[in-house]
Write a protein that holds these residues in place. Structure first.
Motif, PDB file in Angstrom:
ATOM      1  N   GLN A 167      16.328  -2.693  -0.998  1.00 37.96           N
ATOM      2  CA  GLN A 167      15.372  -2.889   0.200  1.00 37.96           C
ATOM      3  C   GLN A 167      15.330  -1.401   1.068  1.00 37.96           C
ATOM      4  O   GLN A 167      16.606  -0.971   1.318  1.00 37.96           O
ATOM      5  CB  GLN A 167      15.713  -3.918   0.984  1.00 37.96           C
ATOM      6  CG  GLN A 167      15.105  -4.116   2.202  1.00 37.96           C
ATOM      7  CD  GLN A 167      15.640  -5.596   2.858  1.00 37.96           C
ATOM      8  OE1 GLN A 167      15.795  -6.497   2.117  1.00 37.96           O
ATOM      9  NE2 GLN A 167      15.941  -5.631   4.342  1.00 37.96           N
ATOM     10  N   LEU A 176      11.893  -2.680  -2.322  1.00 39.30           N
ATOM     11  CA  LEU A 176      11.553  -3.765  -1.422  1.00 39.30           C
ATOM     12  C   LEU A 176      11.256  -3.105  -0.219  1.00 39.30           C
ATOM     13  O   LEU A 176      12.318  -2.689   0.275  1.00 39.30           O
ATOM     14  CB  LEU A 176      12.490  -4.917  -1.389  1.00 39.30           C
ATOM     15  CG  LEU A 176      11.968  -6.121  -0.218  1.00 39.30           C
ATOM     16  CD1 LEU A 176      10.704  -6.645  -0.703  1.00 39.30           C
ATOM     17  CD2 LEU A 176      13.180  -7.083  -0.227  1.00 39.30           C
ATOM     18  N   GLN A 194       6.709  -5.327  -2.538  1.00 35.61           N
ATOM     19  CA  GLN A 194       7.853  -5.438  -3.543  1.00 35.61           C
ATOM     20  C   GLN A 194       7.335  -4.543  -4.895  1.00 35.61           C
ATOM     21  O   GLN A 194       6.355  -5.217  -5.520  1.00 35.61           O
ATOM     22  CB  GLN A 194       8.301  -6.510  -3.663  1.00 35.61           C
ATOM     23  CG  GLN A 194       9.545  -6.483  -4.520  1.00 35.61           C
ATOM     24  CD  GLN A 194      10.451  -7.758  -4.597  1.00 35.61           C
ATOM     25  OE1 GLN A 194      10.030  -8.901  -3.878  1.00 35.61           O
ATOM     26  NE2 GLN A 194      11.593  -7.890  -5.055  1.00 35.61           N
TER      27      GLN A 194
END
Length: 440
Positions: free
Chosen positions: A170, A197, A234
């Protein structure tokens, strides 16, 4: 004669009557550079057909070669041998030098790619490139595990030293200034061990069609991308397929030619116009129809017809800021005021385009007032003048458009159009046929 060979101010030709022209627009810069990056990260050799050979795309090709790829040009067909899959194939302490020129795609797409090597990669560019914001994408690359030395400036020059294998996961980025921050991270995401992400955290997101373009080319290369949630993307880890792909014409580069039909009357046709596209220039038929033209798409040829009369409009160009200079130039020649909204982000392009447009329109006798997010243009009696372009190709083509109706417009550094249109002057002259050059 090509535009790059013109050193003195170029006398923009005035139009002598209605047009009847077919203009072959070369390939999209935005697509060419995205395809180049993906081909360099792919499993096997790929081919780009109809690639644009311009200043920006050549900077991208050379930069990717510095990172280990190989680009062989055969006319408009470019064959790309990908970067070595094993980052250890390019060890060393001497930095790799990447010259970005003035290309935002090079400086913003390649830091994440550089993180996939284990050698310092030093990015630099021209003086105006050195003031373009880079901080958010550099922070994101740091979050991915790379070391970034930018002296705390958040601009060029900077050096990226990657771990070779990027863990991924992320990452947050504020892309309010440029959608290129998002695209650059997404393009490399499939090569990260955990994929990517990515969340946009800023208050606004400009040029969304360019992000949609990035997602589309990733999916076409077999990469799984989930963009079902607003401002969240994503990218699943996995191979990037080698492709033999044809590049669409650059629709934004078609803008000044299509607009010429509205200014002078008659018609201009652009072959190869796609039925569906992610390019922001795909909005041109709708915009130019609102400004007085008539658009017809038939058998892949877009024909724009005008009467010589232009109407002012009130329009949000948030998703297509790159065509704002051309629409602004057309608005200068309209019969009523125009308001362009949603384009505060174009202050961070090759130049502050809002300030540049207001300055140069005023220089020509027009009235252009900056707002917080755009321009209000009120038609006035215009006169010739020497128009500065600020090393910005869109400013040069905008000045040429105004010159169709205003004698005595001289364009400083028209050669800057080589950034995306290497022979703009030749194409413009051919479209006009017997047009009369403006006085020197």
């Amino acid at each position: 004669m090509t535009a790059t060979h013109l050193d003195s101010p170029w006398p923009a030709p005035t139009g002598s009557g209605p047009l009847d022209a077919v203009v072959e627009v070369p390939g999209s810069k935005s697509l060419t550079n995205r395809y180049l990056v993906l081909a360099a990260l792919a499993e096997h050799r790929g081919v780009l057909r109809g690639a644009l050979a311009s200043r920006d795309t050549l900077h991208m090709a050379r930069a990717l070669e510095s990172l280990g790829a190989r680009v062989v040009q055969d006319g408009s067909d470019w064959t790309v041998e990908p970067m070595p899959a094993d980052a250890d194939l390019r060890p060393g302490d001497e930095p790799v030098e990447v010259d970005c020129g003035l290309a935002g795609t090079v400086m913003r797409f390649l830091p994440a790619v550089a993180a996939l090597t284990r050698r310092p990669v030093r990015f630099d560019g021209g003086p105006t490139a050195r003031v373009r914001p880079m901080g958010p994408v550099l922070d994101a690359v740091r979050a991915l595990g790379a070391r970034v030395d930018d002296g705390g400036r958040g601009t060029l020059p900077f050096t990226v030293t990657g771990p070779g294998r990027v863990r991924g996961g992320q990452v947050d980025v504020d892309a309010s200034v440029s959608s290129q921050f998002v695209s650059g991270l997404l393009l490399a995401g499939a090569r990260f061990d955990q994929g990517l992400l990515l969340r946009h955290t800023g208050p606004t997101l400009p040029s969304v069609p360019h992000i949609e373009m990035t997602v589309a080319v990733l999916r076409a290369a077999g990469v799984e991308v989930d963009d079902s949630r607003p401002y969240i993307w994503q990218v699943s880890p996995g191979p990037i397929a080698a492709r033999d792909v044809r590049v669409e014409p650059d629709l934004s580069n078609a803008a000044p030619f299509l607009c010429a039909a509205l200014v002078l009357g008659g018609s201009v046709s652009v072959p190869g116009w796609p039925t569906h596209t992610t390019q922001p220039g795909g909005l041109l038929p709708e915009l130019l129809t609102a400004m007085g033209g008539t658009a017809r798409l038939e058998d892949g040829v877009l024909t724009m017809t005008g009467t010589g009369e232009v109407r002012g409009i009130d329009v949000d160009l948030h998703e297509a800021g790159e065509i704002a200079p051309t629409i602004a130039a057309l608005a200068v020649l309209a019969d009523s005021p125009t308001r362009l909204r949603g384009i505060a982000h174009i202050r961070g392009h090759e130049t502050d385009r809002l300030a540049a447009l207001a300055t140069e329109i005023t220089r020509l006798g027009g009235q252009a007032e900056q707002t917080t997010d755009g321009l209000v243009i009120t038609p006035r009696l215009l006169h010739g003048a020497r128009v500065e372009t600020y090393h910005d190709h869109r400013m040069a083509t905008a000045a040429a458009l105004i010159g169709l109706k205003v004698p005595g417009v001289e364009v400083v550094d028209v050669g800057t159009t080589a950034k995306t249109l290497p022979d703009f002057v030749g194409m413009w002259t051919a479209m006009l046929g017997d047009a009369t050059p403006g006085p020197r």
